[in-house]
Design an enzyme around this catalytic site. Structure first.
Site, PDB file in Angstrom:
ATOM      1  N   THR A  67      25.453   2.874 -11.942  1.00  0.00           N
ATOM      2  CA  THR A  67      25.825   1.487 -11.683  1.00  0.00           C
ATOM      3  C   THR A  67      24.591   0.613 -11.420  1.00  0.00           C
ATOM      4  O   THR A  67      24.666  -0.606 -11.566  1.00  0.00           O
ATOM      5  CB  THR A  67      26.805   1.376 -10.503  1.00  0.00           C
ATOM      6  OG1 THR A  67      26.250   2.019  -9.355  1.00  0.00           O
ATOM      7  CG2 THR A  67      28.126   2.045 -10.844  1.00  0.00           C
ATOM      8  N   ASP A  68      23.468   1.219 -11.059  1.00  0.00           N
ATOM      9  CA  ASP A  68      22.214   0.467 -10.919  1.00  0.00           C
ATOM     10  C   ASP A  68      21.760  -0.088 -12.264  1.00  0.00           C
ATOM     11  O   ASP A  68      20.984  -1.041 -12.312  1.00  0.00           O
ATOM     12  CB  ASP A  68      21.088   1.381 -10.397  1.00  0.00           C
ATOM     13  CG  ASP A  68      21.142   1.574  -8.888  1.00  0.00           C
ATOM     14  OD1 ASP A  68      20.132   2.005  -8.311  1.00  0.00           O
ATOM     15  OD2 ASP A  68      22.192   1.305  -8.286  1.00  0.00           O
ATOM     16  N   PHE A  69      22.202   0.525 -13.345  1.00  0.00           N
ATOM     17  CA  PHE A  69      21.795   0.063 -14.666  1.00  0.00           C
ATOM     18  C   PHE A  69      22.785  -0.957 -15.228  1.00  0.00           C
ATOM     19  O   PHE A  69      22.418  -1.824 -16.009  1.00  0.00           O
ATOM     20  CB  PHE A  69      21.702   1.236 -15.642  1.00  0.00           C
ATOM     21  CG  PHE A  69      20.917   2.403 -15.123  1.00  0.00           C
ATOM     22  CD1 PHE A  69      21.434   3.695 -15.215  1.00  0.00           C
ATOM     23  CD2 PHE A  69      19.665   2.234 -14.557  1.00  0.00           C
ATOM     24  CE1 PHE A  69      20.707   4.782 -14.747  1.00  0.00           C
ATOM     25  CE2 PHE A  69      18.939   3.324 -14.090  1.00  0.00           C
ATOM     26  CZ  PHE A  69      19.462   4.598 -14.181  1.00  0.00           C
TER      27      PHE A  69
END
Lengths: 410, 436
Positions: free
Chosen positions: A176-178
């Site tokens: 989800t950081d990407f």
């Protein structure tokens, strides 16, 4: 004419309080296209990306992380201890100066510093402030902290990556950081365009988990439509067969070889049969897609026997020559050697104070006539404090000295 | 068009509003790019999906319902209008160029060279509209030795470096079971369109933009693909296999390299990484102290500072046996509790643990419901379904959740009539000739 126009975001002023990946990647792209992005960081708790490799020359040091450099290329670095008594005044001046504020703290932290949206907007009504967090600023689970692995669990991706007969594996890295920064960037630029037209600022509350759930939108629709719960399937595809990753002869002693290949239809299968030249593949049992799905385990075994006789590099060329999608599962060595990525200048050497081998990745946009600016290495802690305070905020040298002496600039 | 009902929970606003209300987008994408135009449509742009006369190939994309209709189409073509246009005919090409003349963006995912063959190169589009921005989504790219290579999501995931390091036990490297490469490239395409838009506001001119899925994937690896380029040998192991007796030093918060953060619990699995090092150590400390307070783990483990473990492991002062003792105690406790119990404890006591949610869990999530996340539509086939709605909360009218994905040619009259001013008999003749 290219090169003569200022870059598209040249007048944009950004204060970036964010850290790790999900927040900083937004500012990285803004800086690529000309924005002035001031990264606010404190030595009391450095950006966690500095603590995560890979490291230039393999040397672990907070000033030597390639991940940090990738996320913060092009930014100016202000060291500011937000807990120091002198910090709030500086922070208020920053948000007054800025067009955009980006932060990725747990919900409530900015408020404790008097930097919640209402307070910032009272200083600067046109501000566009973006908060990015795992779960969002509101809701019963908003305080769930963590990195992208938590986001992956809360967005359905942990469950949906892995093998049906094993416990869930989850996607590679904090997924989800990407995803979060991609949606954040689109929303932020749209908000700025709206502001250009109307003069209105905005508060943007991004949940990284929610953005990733959007990439399962079809699977959610399938659940709501007919109650179908999506399950992990290894590398299989519901429509294409065979479709998977197969072992190959090694090209390098220290790297296993793998080929990913996907066969769309019966005609494509016949092409593969011709390439492989293995009599077992000619078995009419495998002629139809339905059969190849039903016999997937057996077929994958047979394919692996064939692929193990060649290198992945050899196989991908032979399969691609007949129009079958295939690729080496690329290691970071293979990525560096990939002529396709070289064509696009994907890996970029940067002049780095700590290492001669420092490199970052080019961003994903190729805009004709508008090259990204990739020459300013990410800031060491507080590298540009003076410049930010005096040149951007207009502080006198005395005032900046005073902040230095008082310990606020750490 | 179906307006969302009062229970849809989404901000229903009139056409023309939303952050991108003034703009019109022509969307030529198929399964390799649908989401890009949708992200702009969600923000209010008028996005017109231009499909072949028989409908887009994306209308057969899995997952499909029991009637064979694509839920991927429903999810990624929602909020768009739909027209048909036979781009392979000169009449269709002319019609399309007339739309380009009054549009702000064109998005495509056509394989490199094909639009040029159809007489629809960027130069041709710019000739009718010098302000138009075209964003092309490609697998490997229009340039370079692999520009003609065949693509699939799995193959791009492999070429982009996200596949190789991701191995569970001795299985082959594995990708997410739901294809992601073109979705990520589509997100990048939406952002790229807006950066080019900012340039256009200054210069008055449009431009051609390319986004390459292989690169979008490469930017989804936590910088791992940089390891060899920067000379970090320790970061290029054959994960997760390593020589016996050596310790994996993974100081990330998420523990992706260690790969042991999934725990069976009473009703499924939890995600919880016993992080070491400065980033994650403090969280582990809080979790283990809470466990010790439950009597579930030895005090010596809970009193250790996990921030300082990397150095102590590398020096041999602490060994794997210590880590395994901790893991055994954690595993035993978690196995006796439910996803909800552990999540509630994590929220209350500030440690990092999350239930591994299924799509069913997501549909029932109190968090998503509270955040007004869902968008309910009536599909063009008549069935009701919901899907993710706005992708953020915004303080002013950012999003417009308007309508379900279009039927084939559903808006031919509206678009060719109202936008291009064609009379009804003309539109009928175009349809009769197979141009639309």
């Amino acid at each position: 004419m290219p090169g003569e126009e200022p870059p598209p975001l040249a007048e944009l002023k950004v204060v970036d309080f964010s850290w790790a990946v999900a927040g900083p990647m937004i500012g990285r792209t803004l800086a690529d296209y000309g924005a002035t992005v001031v990264k606010v960081e404190s030595g009391r708790k450095v950006d966690t990306a500095r603590l995560i490799g890979p490291y230039h020359d393999g040397r672990r040091d907070t000033e030597n992380s390639a991940l940090y450099d990738n996320c913060n290329l092009g930014k100016l670095g202000l060291a500011l201890d937000m807990g120091h008594a002198d910090a709030p005044a500086v922070a208020r001046d920053l948000v007054t100066w800025a067009d955009v504020v980006i932060e990725s703290f747990s919900p409530g932290v900015m408020g404790r510093w008097g930097l919640d949206y209402a307070s910032v907007a009272s200083l600067n009504p046109r501000i566009v402030m973006l908060s990015t967090s795992i779960m969002g600023q509101t809701g019963p689970q908003r305080s769930l902290a963590g990195a992208g692995n938590i986001g992956s669990a809360m967005s359905g991706f942990q469950h949906l990556t892995g093998w049906p007969d094993l416990p869930p594996f989850g996607p590679y890295g904090p997924y989800t950081d990407f995803v979060g920064p991609r949606f954040s960037l689109c929303l932020l630029l749209a908000a700025l365009d709206q502001r250009r037209r109307t003069g209105e600022g905005a508060y943007l509350d991004i949940s990284q988990a929610e953005t990733a759930i959007h990439l399962l939108g079809a699977q959610l629709a399938a659940y709501f439509a007919e109650g179908v719960v999506a399950e992990p399937g290894g590398n299989a595809d519901p429509d294409w067969a065979p479709h998977g990753v197969y072992p190959c002869r090694r090209s390098h002693a220290d790297e296993p070889g793998w080929i990913a290949l996907s066969v769309r239809d019966d005609e494509s299968w016949r092409s593969l049969v011709a390439v492989a030249g293995h009599p077992e593949f000619k078995d009419p049992r495998f002629a139809t897609a339905a059969a190849r799905h039903a016999l997937a385990a057996e077929l994958d075994d047979l394919l692996g026997q064939w692929t193990s006789t060649a290198t992945a590099e050899d196989l991908e060329v032979r399969l691609q020559a007949t129009g079958i999608p295939a690729s080496v599962a690329a290691s970071s060595r293979a990525m560096l050697d990939d002529p396709q990525l070289a064509t696009y200048g994907h890996f970029v050497r940067v002049k780095h104070p700590e290492s001669a081998r420092a490199a970052i990745q080019r961003g994903p946009f190729h805009i004709d006539g508008i090259p990204p600016r990739l020459d300013r290495v990410a800031p060491s802690l507080g590298r540009d404090s003076r410049l930010v305070l005096c040149d951007l905020l207009g502080y006198s040298a005395d005032r900046a000295d005073g902040l230095e002496r008082s310990g606020a600039l750490r | 068009m179906t307006w969302p009902g009062p229970d849809s929970g989404a901000a229903a606003t009139a056409p023309g509003s939303g952050y991108l209300g003034p703009y019109r987008v022509l969307d030529l994408t198929d399964e390799r790019g649908l989401l890009a135009g949708r992200m702009l449509a969600d923000l209010g742009a008028e996005v017109i999906q231009v499909e072949p006369v028989s409908g887009s190939s994306a209308r057969t994309l899995s997952p499909r319902n029991s009637a064979g209709e694509s839920l991927a189409w429903e999810a990624y073509a929602r909020n768009k209008k739909g027209v048909t246009c036979a781009l392979g005919t000169s009449a269709g090409r002319d019609l399309f160029l007339r739309l380009v003349a009054v549009s702000d963006f064109v998005i495509d995912s056509t394989e490199p060279g094909r639009l040029d063959e159809l007489g629809l190169s960027y130069e041709r589009l710019a000739a009718v509209n010098p302000r138009v921005i075209q964003v092309s989504i490609h697998g490997f790219g229009a340039l370079g030795p692999k520009s003609g290579w065949a693509v699939s999501d799995l193959v791009l995931w492999a070429a982009g470096g996200a596949l190789y390091p991701h191995r569970q036990l001795d299985r082959p490297p594995v990708r997410p079971s739901v294809p992601q490469a073109f979705l990520l490239a589509s997100c990048d395409a939406a952002g790229a369109a807006l950066v080019a838009h900012f340039a256009r506001e200054r210069s008055g001119a449009g431009t051609h933009v390319e986004v390459v899925a292989q690169q979008s994937v490469a930017l989804t690896t936590l910088g791992r693909v940089l390891a060899y380029a920067v000379g970090d040998e320790q970061d290029v192991p054959e994960a997760p296999v390593r020589a016996p007796g050596t310790v994996m030093i993974d100081t990330s918060l998420s523990g992706s390299a260690t790969g042991r953060s999934k725990w069976p619990v009473a009703d499924g699995f939890m995600e919880l990484h016993l992080a070491i090092g400065p980033a994650g150590g403090p969280w582990t400390n809080r979790f283990l102290r809470w466990l010790a307070d439950q009597g579930a783990i030895d005090r010596d483990i809970a009193d250790t500072d996990w921030s300082a473990l990397p150095e102590r492991l590398l020096s041999g002062e602490i060994d794997e046996a210590f880590l395994e003792r901790a893991r055994t105690a954690v595993g035993a406790y978690l196995a006796r509790h439910t996803k909800r119990q552990i999540l509630d404890a994590a929220l209350a006591h500030r440690f990092i643990a999350a239930p591994i949610l299924t799509t069913k869990d997501l549909a029932e999530s109190p968090q998503l419901r509270e955040r007004d996340f869902w968008f309910e539509v009536t599909a063009s086939s008549g069935g009701s379904l919901a899907m993710p709605g706005p992708y953020a909360r915004a303080s002013n009218g950012a999003f417009t959740m308007r309508c379900a994905a279009p039927g084939v040619g559903q808006h031919n009259e509206e678009v060719y009539g109202a936008v291009l001013g064609l009379e009804a008999p003309t539109i009928e003749a175009l349809a009769a000739d197979g141009v639309i």
